[in-house]
Enzyme design. Structure first.
Site, PDB file in Angstrom:
ATOM      1  N   CYS A  58     -39.549  47.548  11.095  1.00  0.00           N
ATOM      2  CA  CYS A  58     -38.432  47.568  12.061  1.00  0.00           C
ATOM      3  C   CYS A  58     -38.569  46.437  13.075  1.00  0.00           C
ATOM      4  CB  CYS A  58     -38.405  48.916  12.776  1.00  0.00           C
ATOM      5  SG  CYS A  58     -37.020  49.059  13.917  1.00  0.00           S
ATOM      6  N   CYS A  62     -40.502  49.393  20.033  1.00  0.00           N
ATOM      7  CA  CYS A  62     -40.784  50.669  20.701  1.00  0.00           C
ATOM      8  C   CYS A  62     -42.298  50.901  20.683  1.00  0.00           C
ATOM      9  CB  CYS A  62     -40.045  51.803  20.003  1.00  0.00           C
ATOM     10  SG  CYS A  62     -38.297  51.418  19.725  1.00  0.00           S
ATOM     11  N   CYS A  65     -44.250  53.409  18.281  1.00  0.00           N
ATOM     12  CA  CYS A  65     -43.778  53.635  16.918  1.00  0.00           C
ATOM     13  C   CYS A  65     -44.636  52.971  15.839  1.00  0.00           C
ATOM     14  CB  CYS A  65     -42.326  53.162  16.793  1.00  0.00           C
ATOM     15  SG  CYS A  65     -41.611  53.581  15.184  1.00  0.00           S
ATOM     16  N   CYS A 102     -32.773  65.988   8.010  1.00  0.00           N
ATOM     17  CA  CYS A 102     -32.620  64.854   8.928  1.00  0.00           C
ATOM     18  C   CYS A 102     -33.205  63.602   8.289  1.00  0.00           C
ATOM     19  CB  CYS A 102     -33.365  65.120  10.225  1.00  0.00           C
ATOM     20  SG  CYS A 102     -32.926  66.680  10.991  1.00  0.00           S
ATOM     21  N   CYS A 133     -28.169  65.459   9.236  1.00  0.00           N
ATOM     22  CA  CYS A 133     -28.466  64.684  10.443  1.00  0.00           C
ATOM     23  C   CYS A 133     -29.024  63.348   9.986  1.00  0.00           C
ATOM     24  CB  CYS A 133     -29.501  65.414  11.296  1.00  0.00           C
ATOM     25  SG  CYS A 133     -30.026  64.481  12.757  1.00  0.00           S
ATOM     26  N   CYS A 193     -27.745  64.749  18.836  1.00  0.00           N
ATOM     27  CA  CYS A 193     -29.144  65.167  18.920  1.00  0.00           C
ATOM     28  C   CYS A 193     -29.828  64.104  19.752  1.00  0.00           C
ATOM     29  CB  CYS A 193     -29.761  65.261  17.520  1.00  0.00           C
ATOM     30  SG  CYS A 193     -31.540  65.599  17.558  1.00  0.00           S
ATOM     31  N   ARG A 265     -35.492  71.402  20.852  1.00  0.00           N
ATOM     32  CA  ARG A 265     -36.451  71.360  19.737  1.00  0.00           C
ATOM     33  C   ARG A 265     -37.864  71.021  20.205  1.00  0.00           C
ATOM     34  NH1 ARG A 265     -34.321  67.754  15.992  1.00  0.00           N
ATOM     35  NH2 ARG A 265     -33.014  69.471  15.326  1.00  0.00           N
TER      36      ARG A 265
HETATM   37  N1  SAM Z   1     -34.973  53.589  14.226  1.00  0.00           N
HETATM   38  C1  SAM Z   1     -34.125  54.573  14.751  1.00  0.00           C
HETATM   39  C2  SAM Z   1     -34.165  54.628  16.248  1.00  0.00           C
HETATM   40  O1  SAM Z   1     -35.211  54.457  16.839  1.00  0.00           O
HETATM   41  O2  SAM Z   1     -33.114  54.869  16.847  1.00  0.00           O
HETATM   42  C3  SAM Z   1     -34.351  55.948  14.193  1.00  0.00           C
HETATM   43  C4  SAM Z   1     -35.756  56.445  13.878  1.00  0.00           C
HETATM   44  S1  SAM Z   1     -36.861  56.652  15.261  1.00  0.00           S
HETATM   45  C5  SAM Z   1     -38.428  56.798  14.488  1.00  0.00           C
HETATM   46  C6  SAM Z   1     -36.419  58.247  15.926  1.00  0.00           C
HETATM   47  C7  SAM Z   1     -37.151  58.761  17.165  1.00  0.00           C
HETATM   48  O3  SAM Z   1     -38.421  59.263  16.791  1.00  0.00           O
HETATM   49  C8  SAM Z   1     -37.468  57.780  18.263  1.00  0.00           C
HETATM   50  O4  SAM Z   1     -36.386  57.540  19.090  1.00  0.00           O
HETATM   51  C9  SAM Z   1     -38.560  58.498  19.014  1.00  0.00           C
HETATM   52  O5  SAM Z   1     -38.018  59.276  20.061  1.00  0.00           O
HETATM   53  C10 SAM Z   1     -39.213  59.386  17.958  1.00  0.00           C
HETATM   54  N2  SAM Z   1     -40.572  58.904  17.660  1.00  0.00           N
HETATM   55  C11 SAM Z   1     -40.895  57.780  16.979  1.00  0.00           C
HETATM   56  N3  SAM Z   1     -42.232  57.613  16.921  1.00  0.00           N
HETATM   57  C12 SAM Z   1     -42.780  58.657  17.584  1.00  0.00           C
HETATM   58  C13 SAM Z   1     -44.127  59.033  17.877  1.00  0.00           C
HETATM   59  N4  SAM Z   1     -45.150  58.291  17.504  1.00  0.00           N
HETATM   60  N5  SAM Z   1     -44.325  60.172  18.550  1.00  0.00           N
HETATM   61  C14 SAM Z   1     -43.278  60.932  18.959  1.00  0.00           C
HETATM   62  N6  SAM Z   1     -41.993  60.614  18.722  1.00  0.00           N
HETATM   63  C15 SAM Z   1     -41.728  59.491  18.046  1.00  0.00           C
HETATM   64 FE1  SF4 Z   2     -37.679  50.917  15.025  1.00  0.00          FE
HETATM   65 FE2  SF4 Z   2     -39.465  52.806  15.514  1.00  0.00          FE
HETATM   66 FE3  SF4 Z   2     -38.024  51.826  17.511  1.00  0.00          FE
HETATM   67 FE4  SF4 Z   2     -36.824  53.364  15.641  1.00  0.00          FE
HETATM   68  S1  SF4 Z   2     -38.393  54.025  17.086  1.00  0.00           S
HETATM   69  S2  SF4 Z   2     -36.057  51.434  16.502  1.00  0.00           S
HETATM   70  S3  SF4 Z   2     -38.022  52.772  13.851  1.00  0.00           S
HETATM   71  S4  SF4 Z   2     -39.507  50.691  16.281  1.00  0.00           S
END
Ligand code: SAM
Ligand code: SF4
Ligand code: DTB
Length: 332
Positions: A58, A62, A65, A102, A133, A193, A265
Site C-alpha cells: 500500500c 499509516c 499498518c 468484510c 462490508c 462502519c 465492535r
Molecule cells: N486500506 C484501507 C484503508 O486504510 O482505508 C482499508 C484497510 S485498513 C487495514 C482498515 C483499518 O484497519 C485501518 O483504518 C485501521 O483502523 C485498522 N488497522 C490496520 N492495521 C491495524 C493494526 N495493526 N492494529 C489495529 N488496527 C489496524
Molecule cells: Fe494502506 Fe494500511 Fe493505511 Fe489501509 S491502513 S491505507 S492498507 S497503509
C-alpha cells in the site's frame, strides 16, 4: 430539564467526552450498560469475519499498518484475489457462523478499473445471504453509488485517532479526506462502519478526541469498531506501550455513551486480551466482534475459543433466529 442519556446527541464537547473517561470505573461501566440495554439485548453480539482480498504494497504510510510499502514488515504484496476464491472464503465464514463478511484491500483509494471485480465480490457474497462490508480506502461519490448498486451494506473507513494525534500516525492522507469519504458513503445510502485504534501512544484526550469526532459526525456510525493496536514489527508504532486493559474498557464504555445506538465492535486486539477484559467490554456496551483465526494479516482467537467465551458468558449471535455458529453450537 435532565436529558435522557440514551438519546443520541450530536453536540458533545471534547471536555464532556473526556469527563466521561474520568468517571469512576464502576460508575462509567454501569452508565454504559444502562444505555446499552435501552437499545440492544445485552446478550446479543453481531458477528463479522474479515478477509484481506488485496494484501500489502500500500502506498499510504499509516504508522500502525503491516501492509504499507513504506515499512519492512515481511508482509508480501499480492494482487486482488479472484472472485471465486473470495466466495469460497465467504462460504466458509458463513458455515462458521459469520453474519457479515468484510473484505479489505490495501489501497489508498478505489480505482475505477477494479470496480467490476469488487462489485462481483459484493453481489456474490450478498447472494449467499451474508451482509456485505468492504474497506477499500478513499472513495469518490459515484464509486460509492456503484458499490451500493452492487449490494453493499457497510463501508468501513476509520478516523483512526483524534484529530490532534492524527499527523503523528499518518501523513499521506488528511482527516478531511477521511471525512469526505464518509460523506460519499452516507450520501450513497450505505451504512457506515467507522471507528479507530487505541494503544498507539496517544493520550486519553486523543482517545476522547476520536470519540468526540465520531459523536459529532452528521450521523453516528452504524457500526463503530474500536481496535486495540496489533503491534507490527517494522512499523513506527510497532513498539508502542500497550494500552492498559481497563483503559480499553473505558474507551468502549465512552463509545457506547456518546453513540448510544451504534453497534460498537470489540475489534482488533482480542488475541492479546484476557477473557475477563473481553467480558468487561461486553458489559460496557460492546456488541460486535470479528471471528475466525485471522483479521487481515494478524491473528484473532480461533472459533473454538470464542465458542467457549460465548457459552461461558451466555452470549448469542445478534438477531431474531440467528444461527449459532458451528463451533459455538459444538461447545454447548
Ligand atoms: N486500506 C484501507 C484503508 O486504510 O482505508 C482499508 C484497510 S485498513 C487495514 C482498515 C483499518 O484497519 C485501518 O483504518 C485501521 O483502523 C485498522 N488497522 C490496520 N492495521 C491495524 C493494526 N495493526 N492494529 C489495529 N488496527 C489496524
Ligand atoms: Fe494502506 Fe494500511 Fe493505511 Fe489501509 S491502513 S491505507 S492498507 S497503509
Ligand atoms: C477495523 O476497524 N478493523 C479491521 C477492519 N476494520 C478492516 C482491521 C483490523 C486489522 C488488524 C491488523 C491486521 O490484521 O493487519
Amino acid at each position: 430539564m435532565t436529558r435522557d442519556p440514551a438519546q443520541p446527541r450530536y453536540d458533545w464537547t471534547l471536555d464532556e467526552v473526556e469527563a466521561l473517561f474520568a468517571l469512576p470505573f464502576t460508575e462509567l461501566v454501569f452508565r454504559a450498560a444502562e444505555v446499552h440495554r435501552r437499545w440492544f439485548d445485552p446478550t446479543e453480539v453481531q458477528i463479522s469475519q474479515l478477509l484481506s482480498v488485496k494484501t500489502g504494497g500500500c502506498p499510504e504510510n499509516c504508522g500502525y499498518c503491516s501492509q504499507s510499502q513504506h515499512f519492512d514488515t515481511g508482509v508480501p504484496a499480492s494482487k486482488l484475489m479472484d472472485v471465486d476464491a473470495v466466495l469460497a472464503e465467504a462460504a466458509k465464514a458463513k458455515d462458521g457462523g459469520a453474519q457479515r463478511f468484510c473484505m479489505g484491500a490495501a489501497w489508498r483509494d478505489l480505482k475505477d478499473r477494479d470496480l467490476p471485480k469488487v462489485s462481483a465480490m459484493i453481489s456474490g457474497v450478498k447472494a449467499m445471504g451474508l451482509e456485505t462490508c468492504v474497506t477499500l480506502g478513499m472513495l469518490k461519490p459515484d464509486q460509492a453509488v456503484a458499490l451500493k448498486d452492487a449490494g453493499l451494506d457497510y463501508y468501513n473507513h476509520n478516523l483512526d485517532t483524534g484529530p490532534d494525534y492524527y499527523a503523528s500516525v499518518v501523513s499521506t492522507r488528511t482527516y478531511q479526506d477521511r471525512l469526505d469519504t464518509l460523506t460519499a458513503v452516507r450520501d450513497a445510502g450505505i451504512s457506515t462502519c467507522c471507528g479507530g485504534i487505541v494503544g498507539m501512544g496517544e493520550t486519553r484526550r486523543d482517545r476522547a478526541g476520536l470519540l468526540h469526532a465520531l459523536a459529532t459526525l452528521p450521523a453516528h456510525p452504524d457500526s463503530l469498531p474500536i481496535n486495540d493496536l496489533m503491534p507490527i514489527k517494522g512499523t513506527p508504532l510497532g513498539g508502542s506501550e500497550p494500552l492498559d486493559g481497563l483503559e480499553f474498557v473505558r474507551t468502549i464504555a465512552v463509545a457506547r455513551l456518546v453513540c448510544p445506538k451504534s453497534v460498537v465492535r470489540l475489534s482488533a486486539g482480542r488475541e492479546h486480551m484476557s477473557r475477563e477484559t473481553q467480558a468487561l467490554c461486553f458489559l460496557a456496551g460492546a456488541n460486535s466482534m470479528f471471528v475466525g483465526g485471522k483479521l487481515l494479516t494478524t491473528k484473532n482467537p480461533e472459533l473454538d475459543q470464542d465458542a467457549r467465551l460465548f457459552a461461558d458468558l451466555g452470549l448469542k449471535p445478534m438477531g431474531e433466529g440467528a444461527q449459532a455458529p458451528v463451533a459455538l453450537a459444538a461447545a454447548e
